[in-house]
Structure formats: C-alpha cells, structure tokens
Design a protein around this motif. Structure first.
Motif, mmCIF file in Angstrom:
data_model
loop_
_atom_site.group_PDB
_atom_site.id
_atom_site.type_symbol
_atom_site.label_atom_id
_atom_site.label_comp_id
_atom_site.label_asym_id
_atom_site.label_seq_id
_atom_site.Cartn_x
_atom_site.Cartn_y
_atom_site.Cartn_z
ATOM 1 N N GLN A 37 0.804 -1.219 0.000
ATOM 2 C CA GLN A 37 0.000 0.000 0.000
ATOM 3 C C GLN A 37 0.843 1.279 0.000
ATOM 4 O O GLN A 37 0.542 2.236 -0.694
ATOM 5 N N ASN A 38 1.896 1.295 0.809
ATOM 6 C CA ASN A 38 2.652 2.544 0.938
ATOM 7 C C ASN A 38 4.053 2.301 1.502
ATOM 8 O O ASN A 38 4.392 1.183 1.902
ATOM 9 N N VAL A 39 4.837 3.356 1.517
ATOM 10 C CA VAL A 39 6.230 3.282 1.977
ATOM 11 C C VAL A 39 6.322 2.967 3.465
ATOM 12 O O VAL A 39 7.210 2.227 3.907
ATOM 13 N N SER A 40 5.395 3.510 4.250
ATOM 14 C CA SER A 40 5.448 3.269 5.698
ATOM 15 C C SER A 40 5.384 1.768 5.985
ATOM 16 O O SER A 40 6.138 1.242 6.815
ATOM 17 N N LEU A 41 4.500 1.086 5.299
ATOM 18 C CA LEU A 41 4.372 -0.361 5.496
ATOM 19 C C LEU A 41 5.612 -1.088 4.971
ATOM 20 O O LEU A 41 6.136 -1.996 5.618
ATOM 21 N N LEU A 83 16.764 2.491 -0.439
ATOM 22 C CA LEU A 83 16.661 3.821 -1.029
ATOM 23 C C LEU A 83 15.190 4.179 -1.225
ATOM 24 O O LEU A 83 14.462 3.455 -1.895
ATOM 25 N N ASP A 84 14.768 5.299 -0.632
ATOM 26 C CA ASP A 84 13.392 5.767 -0.803
ATOM 27 C C ASP A 84 13.367 6.664 -2.050
ATOM 28 O O ASP A 84 13.806 7.812 -2.027
ATOM 29 N N ALA A 85 12.835 6.080 -3.123
ATOM 30 C CA ALA A 85 12.866 6.763 -4.430
ATOM 31 C C ALA A 85 11.534 7.431 -4.751
ATOM 32 O O ALA A 85 11.249 7.729 -5.904
ATOM 33 N N VAL A 133 2.210 7.717 -6.335
ATOM 34 C CA VAL A 133 1.341 8.883 -6.292
ATOM 35 C C VAL A 133 1.883 10.080 -7.080
ATOM 36 O O VAL A 133 1.113 10.851 -7.638
ATOM 37 N N LYS A 134 3.208 10.203 -7.105
ATOM 38 C CA LYS A 134 3.777 11.481 -7.560
ATOM 39 C C LYS A 134 4.231 11.394 -9.022
ATOM 40 O O LYS A 134 3.417 11.421 -9.937
ATOM 41 N N TRP A 135 5.526 11.248 -9.240
ATOM 42 C CA TRP A 135 6.111 11.345 -10.590
ATOM 43 C C TRP A 135 5.704 10.186 -11.479
ATOM 44 O O TRP A 135 5.852 10.255 -12.692
HETATM 45 C C1 LIG Z 1 10.281 10.696 0.065
HETATM 46 C C2 LIG Z 1 8.931 10.244 0.528
HETATM 47 N N1 LIG Z 1 8.801 9.071 1.196
HETATM 48 C C3 LIG Z 1 7.607 8.628 1.626
HETATM 49 C C4 LIG Z 1 6.463 9.363 1.417
HETATM 50 C C5 LIG Z 1 5.109 8.885 1.882
HETATM 51 O O1 LIG Z 1 5.099 7.640 2.459
HETATM 52 P P1 LIG Z 1 3.770 6.738 2.461
HETATM 53 O O2 LIG Z 1 3.785 5.990 1.144
HETATM 54 O O3 LIG Z 1 3.921 5.843 3.607
HETATM 55 O O4 LIG Z 1 2.580 7.632 2.556
HETATM 56 C C6 LIG Z 1 6.544 10.583 0.752
HETATM 57 C C7 LIG Z 1 5.310 11.386 0.511
HETATM 58 O O5 LIG Z 1 5.298 12.544 0.311
HETATM 59 C C8 LIG Z 1 7.810 11.028 0.295
HETATM 60 O O6 LIG Z 1 7.937 12.203 -0.343
#
Ligand SMILES: Cc1ncc(COP(=O)(O)O)c(C=O)c1O
Length: 399
Positions: free
Chosen positions: A83-87, A187-189, A213-215
């Motif tokens: 679902q997301n980066v946090s998970l 690496l958080d891309a 969500v973004k690029w």
């Molecule tokens: C670099 C980066 N990491 C993580 C996130 C968000 O994380 P998550 O997917 O858990 O909402 C963002 C959102 O703006 C971000 O810019």
C-alpha cells in the motif's frame, strides 16, 4: 534524442485542459487510461466473481511489480507492491536483527518523517539511530553520510530526492560505501522515480521503495519494493501474512513458512484496484522514457530558477541540477504567507503547494509547457508586488 514536446502527451491528462499542474511532487496528474483500468477491474469482478482471484487479482502485487520493474532496470520478480512506503519500511525493518554489534541505522534529517517514525520504533529492539544533520535544511553533505556508515551499520534507509528541498543524494557513493562495510541500503525513491532515472543494477543497491502517487502518475495505494534477487530469500519479515506463505491456500497452521522469491515479502490480500490503476501511470512514463523526462525536467527547472532569481525571489533548492530532483522550491519573505500564495495561485488555475521551511514547491513534469512556468513566475511577482495574496488567508490545505 528528439526534442521533447509536451503537447504530444497533454491530451492524455484531463486536468491539464483547464489547470496549470505544477504539483506533481504531491500528486501526479491522472492519465485518462485510469478509467479503462478501473473499468476492467469492475468488469472482471462483475462477470468473474470469485474467479477473479485466479485471473490476476491474487498475483497483482507481483504482476504490477513486474510492470514497474523496467523503470528501475530491475529483473523480473524482484519488485512487489504494497500500500505505501510506511508499510514497506516496516516490513523490511521487521526482517532485521538489531541484537548484535551491527545494529546501527543511518539516515539524514531530510528523510521523509514517516521513514524516521518506522526506524525510531526499532530502538526498542536494539537499533541505534544515527541521523546525519544538514546544516542548511537542504541536504546533509555526502561526506558526512559516508563517514556515518561503518562496520556497525546494519542499514541505510535514505531518501534519493529529499521531499522538502529536492536535494538529490549521491546514491551511488552511499551504496558503494555501504557495500564496502557490509551494510544494506534501502533507497526511498518516492521523489525520484519517474523524473530522475534509476538503474538498480548500476547502483548495486540492495532495496528501493517508493509510491506511485507522484512522478509515476499512478495514484494512491501502490507502493513498490525492489529487493536485490540474491538478498530476497535471506529475508524473513516478522511483519508478514498469508500472501507470503509458500502455500497460502493450504491454510497451514502454526508459524510462517515463507514462499521463495518476491512473494515472501507480501502481507495479506492485495488492494487490487489501486494496483491496477497505477499501471496506467507506469505505461505512460515508460512510453515517454525517464531519460527524456529528466532532460526536459532539468531544462524547465533551470529556466524557472533563472526567471525567479531575476525577479528577486530566493530559490532554496540546490543550484546544481545534477544535485536536484524534479522540484524547484521558491522562498518567500518573512512577512509573506505561503499557504495564502498557494491559494491565490489556485484561484488563478495554477496548482503548487507550500512546505514550512522550504517555500513554495513547483514541479514541472513531461506534460508541462514552458509558458506555464513563465506565467507562474509572472503571477508570483504580481502577488508579491500587489500583496494581493493577503486576501487569501485560509490556504487550500497541506496535502
Ligand atoms: C520521500 C517520501 N517518502 C515517503 C512518502 C510517503 O510515504 P507513504 O507511502 O507511507 O505515505 C513521501 C510522501 O510525500 C515522500 O515524499
């Protein structure tokens, strides 16, 4: 390389018909093919019912990962969707052992906060956190990050492009240093993939994560995790579930028996519609090409930077485009109100956002025209000179 023409792509993004969309660092514009993807999902549910699970729903986190993999130059079956980066960061952290001497976690104070929340929580399992500070709130110096990575470092969960300043970290140097001392890199891309090209094989990076969500213009609910193929089967995340089991439909009792390969990184039932919708974004980004996008992005952010400086604005983002992602930040004076500027621009059909200590974030993408940026710059000067931003005290929210 032929010169990139945004007009070729604009018709595919409905919002561009009446909006200047400069907020891709927050939420990328929606490609019109999302309608087909979600209709396909609904049609399958309507007509196949429970059979849909065997017709692509259950395997969606792996199939969609494979659709994303070429953007990372990753081999097949090395990318899984969550679902997301946090998970994702939590799952990776749960696969590590902090009880030995090698228990240090190194990142910088420019990381996205959610990443810090996850790793700070690992202190109670023995993790030591070393958060390298930046002096300027833009980016921590690479030498300082490299110095912090030593033989006691277990993992470096670090941003590629920092969300506030758009500072582009030297991922190659960080990966090389980590390899030298036997540490892992995650690496958080999130703020790079889709605008800054990434080649996981050339970087030799262990893991890469981000969201769509973004690029990537893929919408919410589609986070990705790449794991180096020879590392994958060594990981046994404690945050796990039946989708990660070797035989989920055997419904075995007791402890987890991990699947081999990417499945072992999964959790429970996947969020199918979000994953399918995201492929619309991956397809268009692949079609345009990340090298083309990067070249165009640098051209536009350079043009905007020069324009804003000439108009007397401060531009906190790194001046060197090689150290900058796809966003440019524009600083305001102390007596000016960022959210009010954002709101005033929105009323004039221009979407950007504002972050405290960073300024107004402006993000052209492959669908942005040069004259849209020129208009943004003109309006910024006008708002400053007339102080008409002060009619907008409410702001439009902080998303
Ligand atoms: C670099 C980066 N990491 C993580 C996130 C968000 O994380 P998550 O997917 O858990 O909402 C963002 C959102 O703006 C971000 O810019």
């Amino acid at each position: 390389m032929t010169r990139h023409d945004p007009e070729r792509w604009r018709g595919r993004f409905p919002i561009l018909a009446d909006t200047t969309y400069l907020v891709t660092h927050s939420l990328g514009a929606m490609p019109d093919t999302v309608y087909e993807k979600l209709k396909g999902y609904a049609d399958r549910w309507a007509t196949s019912g429970v059979r849909a699970w065997g017709e692509g729903w259950w395997s969606a986190p792996i199939d969609v990962g494979n659709a994303l993999a070429p953007l990372l130059n990753a081999p097949e079956d090395t990318v899984v969707m969550h679902q997301n980066v946090s998970l994702i960061e939590s799952i990776v952290a749960s696969a590590l052992d902090f009880s030995g001497r090698r228990n240090k976690v190194v990142y910088t104070d420019q990381n996205f906060p959610t990443v810090m929340y996850v790793w700070e929580g690992m202190r109670r399992f023995g993790a030591r956190i070393e958060c390298v500070a930046s002096d300027d709130g833009i980016g921590a110096p690479t030498e300082r990050v490299l110095e912090a990575i030593d033989e006691e470092t277990l993992i470096v969960p670090i941003s590629h492009v920092c969300f506030k300043s758009s500072y582009l970290q030297d991922a190659a140097a960080i990966c090389a240093r980590a390899r030298e001392v036997g540490a892992l890199v995650l690496l958080d891309a999130y703020q790079s993939l889709g605008t800054v090209p990434i080649d996981v094989r050339a970087l030799g990076v262990d893991m890469v994560c981000g969201g769509s969500v973004k690029w990537l213009c893929g919408g919410p609910g589609a986070g990705y995790l790449y794991v180096r193929p020879d590392l994958m089967d060594e990981l046994e995340p404690r945050i796990t579930g039946w989708a990660a089991h070797a035989e989920p439909f055997a419904f075995e009792k007791g402890a987890q028996r991990y699947a081999r390969g990417p499945w072992r990184m999964l959790h429970g039932s996947p969020a199918v519609p979000a994953l399918l919708a995201a492929t619309a974004g991956y397809e268009v980004i692949r079609e345009v090409g990340t090298d083309t996008i990067r070249e165009y992005s640098v051209r536009l952010t350079e043009r905007l930077r020069e324009n804003m400086l000439a108009r007397g604005f401060h531009v906190p983002s790194p001046p060197d485009p090689a150290r900058r992602g796809g966003t440019l930040t524009v600083g305001l004076n102390e007596d000016e109100n960022g959210p009010a500027f954002v709101s005033a621009l929105s009323e004039r059909g221009i979407l950007v956002d504002h972050r405290p200590d960073a300024g107004i974030r402006v993000s052209p993408h492959f669908y942005t025209r040069e004259d849209e940026l020129d208009r943004f710059a003109e309006l910024m000067s006008e708002l400053r000179e007339t102080r008409s931003w002060s009619d907008h005290t409410a702001g439009i929210g902080a998303y």
